[in-house]
Design a protein around this motif. Structure first.
Motif: not given
Length: 286
Positions: A164-178
């Motif tokens: 939970m300490n990892i920012p959600w923007s990192i997850r969104e970046a991974g999802l954005a590249i498919g």
């Protein structure tokens, strides 16, 4: 509105309260360390780390005795417990953190809270019913399962906190590249929270290393080294907290000193584990 002087008085009173409470916590700790060190350091010899305990007559005849089987057994039990509990703890923490709407989460929280609040002796009884009774005897595997019940809620909650300490923007970046969501969690989020996961594992390891009650019904203890390496897993295995208790209640003075030495080694082991965990936690913060 309070005057400046009254604020200073309140501040000094709060500082004094904190100092007094800190001293109240540290004094008993230092007294314990002092007594364990002064009473046990005399038995910490080379034989302590190379010889097995054997029968009481061995110590009464003045032959060198030690706790090599106990020290090895402690590591065998703790690492067995870590191997058993790690996948379940990581999986539970990932489910709680990455899939907060999953229908199993409510049940999972109840189970981890129950395990965390359950007395350690009951965890030993649970492992006895699940492993010792079906196998027909005490074993290192049964002790590992009992300690896994100790580690599991700590691993689950520390994993959830680390992820939970990892920012959600990192997850969104991974999802954005498919990338699929499970791949984002395993390939992006988990490596990013590595230091937090290691810290949780070390804290769980240190907590389990000091438990004696669950092992009374599972690994039972042993005065000798096993004849074969399989004996560490399928036969009775000794551990430092359990041996410390049995040495302390023995009628032999030489064994009492070895009990203090066992306590000293156990404290050093736990303090080293917490020190390494603190190092990784500081690295994560920086």
């Amino acid at each position: 509105m309070k005057s400046l002087q009254s604020r200073y008085r309140v501040q000094r009173a709060v500082k004094l309260f904190i100092v007094v409470n800190t001293v109240c916590v540290l004094v008993p700790l230092f007294l314990i360390l002092y007594h364990v060190f002064t009473n046990g350091i005399g038995a910490v010899t080379m034989a302590f780390f190379t010889e097995e305990l054997g029968s009481p007559t061995r110590a009464m005849r003045g032959e060198p005795t030690g706790l090599v089987h106990t020290i090895i057994g402690t590591f065998v039990l703790d690492f067995t417990a870590l191997i058993i509990s790690l996948p379940f703890g990581l999986g539970a923490g990932m489910l709680l953190s990455e899939y907060p709407d999953h229908p199993l989460n409510a049940f999972l929280r109840i189970m981890t809270d129950t395990l965390n609040g359950m007395p350690a002796v009951l965890k030993g009884l649970l492992a006895w019913a699940l492993v010792v009774k079906p196998m027909g005897g005490f074993s290192g595997i049964a002790g590992g399962v009992a300690l896994a019940f100790v580690m599991l809620p700590i691993l689950a909650r520390s994993t959830e906190s680390a992820l939970m300490n990892i920012p959600w923007s990192i997850r969104e970046a991974g999802l954005a590249i498919g990338l699929p969501r499970w791949r984002v969690v395993l390939s992006v989020v988990m490596p990013a929270s590595k230091s937090g996961l290691v810290t949780g594992g070390l804290i769980a390891f240190a907590r389990a290393a000091g438990e004696a009650a669950p092992l009374l019904f599972t690994s039972f203890g042993n005065n000798y080294l096993p004849n074969r390496w399989t004996g560490w897993f399928f036969g009775p295995v000794d551990s430092l907290p359990q041996r410390l208790y049995s040495l302390a209640i023995s009628p032999y003075k030489a064994w009492h000193e070895m009990g203090w030495a066992a306590g000293l080694v156990l404290i050093v082991l736990v303090m080293l584990s917490f020190a390494v965990a603190k190092f990784f936690a500081r690295e994560r913060t920086s």
